[in-house]
Design an enzyme around this catalytic site. Structure first.
Site, PDB file in Angstrom:
ATOM      1  N   LYS A 102      -4.699 -25.888 -55.067  1.00 50.28           N
ATOM      2  CA  LYS A 102      -4.313 -25.641 -53.679  1.00 50.28           C
ATOM      3  C   LYS A 102      -4.199 -27.017 -53.034  1.00 50.28           C
ATOM      4  CE  LYS A 102      -5.565 -23.373 -49.322  1.00 50.28           C
ATOM      5  NZ  LYS A 102      -6.521 -22.489 -48.610  1.00 50.28           N
ATOM      6  N   GLY A 163      -9.960 -22.826 -39.716  1.00 51.56           N
ATOM      7  CA  GLY A 163     -11.221 -22.682 -39.009  1.00 51.56           C
ATOM      8  C   GLY A 163     -11.098 -22.198 -37.585  1.00 51.56           C
TER       9      GLY A 163
END
Length: 245
Positions: A102, A163
């Protein structure tokens, strides 16, 4: 391990999966309940941070994931440029004995806002090195098309900054990405609730990668179960909207 939708098989690169929920594990996540979370969410894939200095925490996390048969996708979250990312990706491949990553490149440690120019450079180098590359990207349809053209195995656009938990802030851009590429698209950041995950799958995303929904919950096992159910429900809703053959 119990699995969601056992007949719904899809591919993450060359890996066959039935669960469409990828667990993004923060570096500082407590590990005492990780096994129970994996079981509760029937999780088959997870992404963890790697760098040129793989610490004890990453090794301990990897060991737990191995024990539960979870496919581990290393991420390069600390990489600030293409060179950093390529080095970290190769260390991650050595850890998991598989060349896939990733790809995260950012100079923004708070929200992981991606750096498109360095993403393109690193992605092309890693694809040429034989990696299955899954870049974390902004919700940019043009960048998505270019990365798919380079040969990335999948794309992980941010619904909103990592987040932030703000969900998919611009659904139209996500739909444009889904319409214009033919590789799996996973909502790679910003999922704040189970409803956000359901929305991503109902739009046609192949899956979601999420940390906040589970690791910010008081009851993390129940949150994992709820998130997995939401992902399954969203994909089922997408299937229901497809023309009958």
């Amino acid at each position: 391990m119990e699995q969601n939708q056992p007949h719904d098989t899809w591919q993450l690169g060359t890996t066959n999966l039935t669960s469409r929920l990828m667990l993004a594990i923060p570096e500082d996540a407590p590990l005492e309940h990780l096994g129970a979370i994996l079981e509760a969410g029937a999780i088959q894939s997870a992404t963890i941070k790697v760098s040129t200095d793989i610490g004890a925490a990453a090794s301990d996390t990897y060991e737990i994931l191995q024990e539960h048969g979870v496919h581990v996708l290393p991420n390069t979250v600390d990489a600030a440029d293409a060179d950093d990312a390529v080095r970290a990706a190769h260390h991650g491949a050595a850890l998991v004995d598989r060349p896939w990553v990733k790809l995260i490149i950012t100079q923004d440690p708070e929200y992981n806002v991606p750096n498109p120019a360095h993403l393109l450079q690193a992605a092309e180098r890693l694809v040429n090195d034989g990696f299955e590359v899954f870049p974390l990207i902004p919700d940019d349809p043009g960048l998505a098309v270019e990365l798919a053209r380079i040969g990335c195995a999948g794309l992980m656009p941010q619904g909103s900054p990592a987040g932030s938990g703000q969900g998919i802030a611009n659904p139209l851009k996500f739909r444009l990405i889904l319409d214009r590429v033919d590789v799996p698209v996973l909502a790679g950041a910003g999922i704040g609730t189970a409803a956000d995950a359901c929305q991503a799958l109902e739009m046609g995303c192949a899956g979601v990668a999420s940390a906040k929904v589970i690791f910010s919950a008081d009851d993390q096992e129940t949150a994992a179960r709820a998130l997995a159910d939401a992902v399954s429900a969203g994909h089922l809703a997408w299937q229901a909207a497809q023309p009958l053959s």
